[in-house]
Design a protein around this motif. Sequence first.
Motif, PDB file in Angstrom:
ATOM      1  N   LEU A  86       0.823  -1.210   0.000  1.00 40.57           N
ATOM      2  CA  LEU A  86       0.000   0.000   0.000  1.00 40.57           C
ATOM      3  C   LEU A  86       0.855   1.257   0.000  1.00 40.57           C
ATOM      4  N   VAL A  87       0.475   2.204  -0.867  1.00 41.85           N
ATOM      5  CA  VAL A  87       1.115   3.517  -0.907  1.00 41.85           C
ATOM      6  C   VAL A  87       0.100   4.548  -0.435  1.00 41.85           C
ATOM      7  N   PRO A  88       0.252   5.107   0.775  1.00 43.87           N
ATOM      8  CA  PRO A  88      -0.649   6.192   1.197  1.00 43.87           C
ATOM      9  C   PRO A  88      -0.268   7.472   0.455  1.00 43.87           C
ATOM     10  N   ALA A  89      -1.255   8.168  -0.091  1.00 46.83           N
ATOM     11  CA  ALA A  89      -0.977   9.354  -0.900  1.00 46.83           C
ATOM     12  C   ALA A  89      -1.772  10.540  -0.384  1.00 46.83           C
ATOM     13  N   GLU A  90      -1.231  11.728  -0.631  1.00 45.26           N
ATOM     14  CA  GLU A  90      -1.929  12.959  -0.284  1.00 45.26           C
ATOM     15  C   GLU A  90      -3.270  12.997  -1.024  1.00 45.26           C
ATOM     16  N   PRO A  91      -4.344  13.363  -0.333  1.00 38.66           N
ATOM     17  CA  PRO A  91      -5.657  13.385  -0.993  1.00 38.66           C
ATOM     18  C   PRO A  91      -5.715  14.317  -2.196  1.00 38.66           C
ATOM     19  N   ASP A 153       5.216 -10.010   8.541  1.00 35.46           N
ATOM     20  CA  ASP A 153       6.592  -9.656   8.204  1.00 35.46           C
ATOM     21  C   ASP A 153       6.808  -9.399   6.724  1.00 35.46           C
ATOM     22  N   ALA A 154       5.761  -9.460   5.931  1.00 37.67           N
ATOM     23  CA  ALA A 154       5.883  -9.173   4.501  1.00 37.67           C
ATOM     24  C   ALA A 154       5.876  -7.664   4.274  1.00 37.67           C
ATOM     25  N   PRO A 155       6.524  -7.169   3.217  1.00 36.43           N
ATOM     26  CA  PRO A 155       6.440  -5.741   2.910  1.00 36.43           C
ATOM     27  C   PRO A 155       4.987  -5.314   2.753  1.00 36.43           C
ATOM     28  N   PHE A 156       4.620  -4.242   3.422  1.00 42.78           N
ATOM     29  CA  PHE A 156       3.233  -3.764   3.364  1.00 42.78           C
ATOM     30  C   PHE A 156       3.149  -2.305   2.952  1.00 42.78           C
ATOM     31  N   LEU A 157       3.807  -1.432   3.692  1.00 45.40           N
ATOM     32  CA  LEU A 157       3.619   0.005   3.517  1.00 45.40           C
ATOM     33  C   LEU A 157       4.785   0.608   2.741  1.00 45.40           C
ATOM     34  N   HIS A 158       4.475   1.305   1.659  1.00 41.61           N
ATOM     35  CA  HIS A 158       5.464   2.095   0.932  1.00 41.61           C
ATOM     36  C   HIS A 158       5.217   3.551   1.325  1.00 41.61           C
ATOM     37  N   GLN A 159       5.929   4.000   2.336  1.00 45.96           N
ATOM     38  CA  GLN A 159       5.659   5.322   2.909  1.00 45.96           C
ATOM     39  C   GLN A 159       6.739   6.301   2.452  1.00 45.96           C
ATOM     40  N   ALA A 170      10.700   6.024  -0.897  1.00 50.27           N
ATOM     41  CA  ALA A 170       9.687   5.176  -0.282  1.00 50.27           C
ATOM     42  C   ALA A 170      10.348   4.242   0.727  1.00 50.27           C
ATOM     43  N   ALA A 171      10.046   4.457   1.999  1.00 51.71           N
ATOM     44  CA  ALA A 171      10.500   3.561   3.054  1.00 51.71           C
ATOM     45  C   ALA A 171       9.504   2.413   3.163  1.00 51.71           C
ATOM     46  N   VAL A 172       9.986   1.177   3.118  1.00 47.56           N
ATOM     47  CA  VAL A 172       9.117  -0.001   3.129  1.00 47.56           C
ATOM     48  C   VAL A 172       9.008  -0.539   4.559  1.00 47.56           C
ATOM     49  N   HIS A 173       7.778  -0.648   5.036  1.00 46.36           N
ATOM     50  CA  HIS A 173       7.513  -1.164   6.378  1.00 46.36           C
ATOM     51  C   HIS A 173       6.635  -2.413   6.295  1.00 46.36           C
ATOM     52  N   THR A 174       6.771  -3.251   7.295  1.00 40.62           N
ATOM     53  CA  THR A 174       5.854  -4.375   7.472  1.00 40.62           C
ATOM     54  C   THR A 174       4.738  -3.956   8.416  1.00 40.62           C
ATOM     55  N   GLN A 175       3.684  -4.758   8.474  1.00 41.49           N
ATOM     56  CA  GLN A 175       2.632  -4.490   9.459  1.00 41.49           C
ATOM     57  C   GLN A 175       3.174  -4.660  10.879  1.00 41.49           C
ATOM     58  N   HIS A 176       4.079  -5.597  11.048  1.00 40.83           N
ATOM     59  CA  HIS A 176       4.662  -5.805  12.372  1.00 40.83           C
ATOM     60  C   HIS A 176       5.447  -4.585  12.826  1.00 40.83           C
ATOM     61  N   PHE A 367      12.292   0.223   9.456  1.00 43.74           N
ATOM     62  CA  PHE A 367      11.861  -0.119   8.104  1.00 43.74           C
ATOM     63  C   PHE A 367      12.755  -1.199   7.503  1.00 43.74           C
ATOM     64  N   LEU A 368      12.300  -1.801   6.395  1.00 43.45           N
ATOM     65  CA  LEU A 368      13.087  -2.824   5.718  1.00 43.45           C
ATOM     66  C   LEU A 368      14.151  -2.233   4.809  1.00 43.45           C
ATOM     67  N   GLY A 369      13.895  -1.049   4.283  1.00 42.40           N
ATOM     68  CA  GLY A 369      14.806  -0.406   3.340  1.00 42.40           C
ATOM     69  C   GLY A 369      14.011   0.463   2.398  1.00 42.40           C
ATOM     70  N   TYR A 370      14.701   1.105   1.449  1.00 42.69           N
ATOM     71  CA  TYR A 370      14.036   1.950   0.471  1.00 42.69           C
ATOM     72  C   TYR A 370      13.657   1.136  -0.765  1.00 42.69           C
ATOM     73  N   LEU A 371      12.468   1.415  -1.274  1.00 43.80           N
ATOM     74  CA  LEU A 371      11.955   0.696  -2.430  1.00 43.80           C
ATOM     75  C   LEU A 371      12.863   0.917  -3.647  1.00 43.80           C
ATOM     76  N   ASP A 372      13.351  -0.195  -4.208  1.00 40.18           N
ATOM     77  CA  ASP A 372      14.147  -0.175  -5.439  1.00 40.18           C
ATOM     78  C   ASP A 372      15.397   0.702  -5.333  1.00 40.18           C
ATOM     79  N   ARG A 373      15.937   0.873  -4.113  1.00 40.53           N
ATOM     80  CA  ARG A 373      17.170   1.651  -3.928  1.00 40.53           C
ATOM     81  C   ARG A 373      18.124   0.876  -3.027  1.00 40.53           C
ATOM     82  N   PRO A 374      18.652  -0.227  -3.517  1.00 42.74           N
ATOM     83  CA  PRO A 374      19.526  -1.041  -2.673  1.00 42.74           C
ATOM     84  C   PRO A 374      20.791  -0.312  -2.247  1.00 42.74           C
TER      85      PRO A 374
END
Length: 518
Positions: A86-91, A153-159, A170-176, A367-374
């Motif tokens: 999920l990517v939360p976005a500005e309304p 523990d799976a990637p959930f939030l792309h914040q 985009a910082a990737v977070h899990t629900q945990h 967080f797990l890391g940045y999306l697509d930025r190893p």
Amino acid sequence: MPSSADAPRTLGGLLAAAADRWPDRPAVEQGGVRLDFADLHWQTGRAAARLAAAGAGPGATAVLLFDNTPDCVVAFLAAARTGTRLVPAEPGATLTQLTTLAAGADGPVLIGRAERLAALDAAGSWPGPVVETDGLPQAGPADRPAPAEPGGDAPFLHQFSSGSTGAPKAAVHTQHNLVQGALIYRTTFGYGPADTVVAAVPLLHSFGMVAGLVTSLLTGARLVLLGRFTPGRLLGELHRTGATVLVATPLACDLLARSAGAAAAAGPLALRLCLSSGAALHPATAERFAERFGVRVSQVYGCTEAGIIASRQPEPAAGPGPEGAPAPAGDVGRPTPGVEVRLVDETGADVAAGAEGLLLVRTPAMFLGYLDRPGTTAEVLRDGWYRTGDLARLDGAGRLHLIGRKDTFVNVGGKKVNPVEVEQVLLGHPLLAEAVVWGEDLPDGGQRVRATVVATGPLTAAELGAWCRKRLQPHQVPGGVEFAAALPKSSSGKIRRAEVAAAAGDRSRTYDHGGTRS
């Protein structure tokens, strides 16, 4: 109430536990709409089934136009239930911005309120399914089951970070991760089922999402969403709801205190706690809030990547009146339970006690890391320690003092200028409401200090220059000052420093110390 050892690992698990324990307690409300925990649980299950039918699920990506409304809370929790990313976005984001957020996703799902989706012409332009939050739990076949609960523990939030000092990532977070953050808030601030939490910040950002929504789910607190912010509306909701916890920005705290002249006639507030984050809390704002409401603001220091890191809570009072004293500039309090901090030098070695160093943190909410930025991830996340980019020191009492950000220091003739120090001096002027300082690149390869300020009365750049020269070293004094009606901010209240600098560089009209404000 679950401990950290037996707390659920997912948002759906938190919601199910809350619905079982407090089924009839109000869970979330806004604008006359109220859902108790049993209703919220039921609606989330139905909405998750609808989203799954539209294509959400493990491996899929969904973008949520995240308004502070109960139906968007349902959509957020439903997306978590499906296991989608999920990517939360500005309304108010444009279609181009939303497409950028979902770049690389195959057939992403766009979720939002009907009026916003219509304004975007999303149905004809979005490269995937479009789902309205309005009536989402009632949509689709009545007998469709909710998806199975995903793992935590799976990637959930792309914040996405605010981008206040550069391009957002985009910082990737899990629900945990989010559950762990809520556990820290509960332990630190004592949330419980007797609390009513008013969120005057966007839920789409880390602070509002965890301090407001997820911690309320964990503890059974009633969450009241403000909607569009005005000081009068916020004050009215605090009185109407008997709120005990306010989650806000420093700007909201300041505006609330300044506009609360009629507060005494309406009676005292029930507030026991006010949390402020998103920007530095000015001591004058903290003092004004305490004088108006009898509650000291607790400053929360954190970031998108690690969540809450430290908090400065009121110290016991030495006499009558509100507890404690306003925080000195830069003091953000002690690290919160479960959070470890280190201060290191450029080589990565720990600095001596009391010395300044680069701040590293380690937390269960990491967080797990940045999306697509190893590469970027490897630079900032090493052996479980996150390099915040902030310079700080720890005093003898274990309090963390922020010095500034290493990457924003200005190099003036080989001397390093900390923008935060200059901003603090500027903000000491009685006619300045806001200030941001940065380094302007010069043709010879050097830099000079520049400032953009918001004044509350007639003021000249020459007067500000004289003010600074009495309080700063010559190389620290801004060599150019620009006046603005307002400074660009993220929806969490953080000044977009890079945007201010870029805009000032593009303007032909600037102010030096001989200039005046028109």
